[in-house]
Design a protein around this motif. Structure first.
Motif, short mmCIF file in Angstrom:
data_model
loop_
_atom_site.label_atom_id
_atom_site.label_comp_id
_atom_site.label_asym_id
_atom_site.label_seq_id
_atom_site.Cartn_x
_atom_site.Cartn_y
_atom_site.Cartn_z
N ASP A 39 141.14 13.02 41.58
CA ASP A 39 141.81 12.92 40.30
C ASP A 39 141.67 11.68 39.73
OD1 ASP A 39 143.31 13.57 37.90
OD2 ASP A 39 145.32 14.04 39.10
N ILE A 40 141.13 11.57 38.47
CA ILE A 40 140.86 10.30 37.98
C ILE A 40 141.98 9.78 36.89
CG2 ILE A 40 138.34 10.84 37.91
CD1 ILE A 40 138.19 11.58 35.08
N TYR A 52 137.38 0.67 38.03
CA TYR A 52 137.34 1.64 39.25
C TYR A 52 136.29 2.69 38.82
CZ TYR A 52 138.27 5.08 42.63
OH TYR A 52 138.13 5.93 43.84
N LEU A 53 136.42 3.29 37.64
CA LEU A 53 135.54 4.34 37.28
C LEU A 53 134.14 3.85 37.28
CD1 LEU A 53 137.38 6.48 34.66
CD2 LEU A 53 136.50 7.34 36.87
N LEU A 95 135.36 8.68 31.88
CA LEU A 95 134.60 9.16 32.80
C LEU A 95 133.15 9.37 32.04
CD1 LEU A 95 133.54 10.32 35.34
CD2 LEU A 95 134.45 12.58 34.60
N THR A 96 133.20 10.03 30.89
CA THR A 96 131.69 10.02 30.23
C THR A 96 131.28 8.56 30.06
OG1 THR A 96 132.78 10.31 28.08
CG2 THR A 96 132.27 12.22 29.07
N GLY A 97 131.97 7.72 29.66
CA GLY A 97 131.40 6.39 29.32
C GLY A 97 130.95 5.85 30.74
N ALA A 98 131.59 5.95 31.63
CA ALA A 98 130.94 5.31 33.12
C ALA A 98 129.78 6.07 33.21
CB ALA A 98 131.95 5.49 34.08
N LEU A 99 129.60 7.41 32.93
CA LEU A 99 128.32 8.20 33.47
C LEU A 99 127.29 7.51 32.68
CD1 LEU A 99 129.85 11.76 33.71
CD2 LEU A 99 128.62 10.50 35.59
#
Length: 435
Positions: A287-288, A295-296, A241-245
């Motif tokens: 929920d991830i 997708y993320l 998630l942090t990578g996608a952000l």
């Protein structure tokens, strides 16, 4: 329509609501100091509010001062949950109020039509609301809107505050929130903790008042984002998630140029299987745990791209909000994962709309909000075809201008397209939208 007793409405709501032994409504009008307790912000509608939440009872008590900047309005209507009964409506600029249950929402919403006194020399008009009680009469099937001891997450479709019934007006807000216990808060604007709750200041005009309160979450902070992990088992997939952000923030800021940069994003990760959404840079994720990198990336880029969404979300122009955000996200996927992944995504989009009897993406005579397949599939495919005709460099510049100019309507978008690519491409794309 039921006519309200105006002399009675000029008084503070004083009736007490007995909820599981809890007395509400003792003082629910917006506090006098709220007018100058926050920085000066003002949209077409400016809300100054005081809200006390009672999570164990699923209830709230609220008072609002709404400043109306449009000096040519003779009347305005607000929609508010009918679970509160009939709210108190007052103000020196309120000439008359009529109220009725709104048939469009099956009785769940009460509409207040307010006749306004004429504006004096263009001055704002003031309308005050006060109400209280339990918000949800029964448990909702999908807990996007929640008011309980774990989480307070209220979106506009719960009608927890009086919402302009035109459904297309931007608002700014300053809200004093009171509630007992230890909570963390996340919002679109600034959030300041106070001894009894929080102050929220939403200075960027938006459709909604957007914040959430969490009684139990793990917090991850970075320069560009703050993650509130509210899952029962936090931590899973946070690295992805942090990578996608980080990627999506950098990509969109680079693309937006003078229209950026994005403000710090506030992310809530929940356990629910569906019901993700964004309000500016406040993003609520489902929920991830089972989400892959593609997708993320697409989801986060899509939701962050909504920072530049300015079209009316309640009507036919919403294809601009969703179609552009979705295609910007797919461009981000292409940039991160390559042409093959992008081509496969767009091919799946085309397959999903093939054979469906769909309305036009946009035509001047349309009045309804587009269906899902139009906004999230047909519109991105049309933008892909436009990019192929324009060439990537010109198309990228076109997308940046949409973001910079905060384009709200299809005629404005088409005029911009003609300016940048010529009348022939504008005519072709207008025809493509109407097919």
């Amino acid at each position: 329509m039921e006519a309200l007793n105006m002399p009675r409405l000029r008084h503070v709501l004083t009736r007490r609501l007995v909820l599981s032994g809890l007395m509400l409504g003792a003082a629910v009008t917006a506090p006098a100091y709220a007018m100058d307790a926050f920085e000066a912000v003002k949209g077409p509608l400016d809300y100054i509010g005081s809200v006390e939440f009672f999570p164990e009872a699923g209830a709230l008590s609220a008072g609002w001062t709404v400043r109306i900047a449009e000096d040519d309005l003779d009347e305005i209507s607000f929609a508010l949950s009918s679970a509160f009964g009939t709210a108190s409506v007052a103000g020196a600029d309120v000439v008359d109020v009529t109220t009725e249950l709104d048939e469009r929402f099956g009785g769940a919403v009460r509409t207040y039509r307010i006749d306004l006194a004429p504006s004096v020399n263009g001055a704002d008009r003031i309308v005050k609301f006060a109400y209280g009680g339990p918000l949800f009469p029964e448990e909702l099937p999908l807990p996007i809107n929640t008011l309980d001891s774990d989480k307070i997450e209220l979106t506009v479709d719960s009608f927890w505050f009086p919402f302009d019934a035109r459904f297309d007006s931007d608002l700014t807000a300053r809200v004093q929130v009171r509630l007992a216990g230890e909570w963390s808060a996340v919002g679109v604007g600034s959030v300041v903790s106070t001894p009894k709750g929080f102050h929220f200041v939403q200075a960027e005009p938006a459709l909604d008042i957007a914040f959430s309160l969490l009684s139990n979450s793990e917090v991850v902070k970075a320069d560009d984002y703050v993650i509130h992990d509210a899952r029962s088992e936090p931590g899973t997939k946070l690295e992805e998630l942090t990578g996608a952000l980080e990627f999506c923030t950098a990509y969109l800021n680079g693309l937006a140029g003078p229209a950026g940069p994005l403000p710090q994003a506030s992310i809530i990760v929940t356990d629910r299987p569906e019901g993700g959404y964004s309000r500016g840079t406040l993003i609520a994720l489902t929920d991830i745990e089972d989400d892959d990198e593609e997708y993320l990336l697409q989801f986060i880029c899509h939701e962050l791209a909504h920072y530049w969404s300015k079209a009316n979300a309640g009507g036919p122009e919403n294809w601009i909000n969703e179609g552009l955000a979705d295609y910007l996200a797919n461009m981000g996927v292409r940039n991160a994962l390559g042409e093959t992944v992008f081509d496969a995504r767009m091919a799946r989009y085309a397959e999903q709309i093939e054979g469906h009897d769909l309305p036009p993406i946009w035509a001047a005579e349309l009045t309804e909000r587009p269906p899902y397949l139009i906004m999230y599939r047909a519109a991105p495919v049309a933008l892909q075809h436009l990019e192929e005709r324009m060439g990537r460099a010109t198309f990228t510049a076109f997308m940046q201008r949409i973001m910079t100019d905060r384009v709200r309507t299809t005629p404005a978008l088409l005029a911009l397209l003609e300016e940048m690519a010529g009348a022939e491409i504008r005519t072709w794309f207008e025809t493509r939208l109407a097919d």
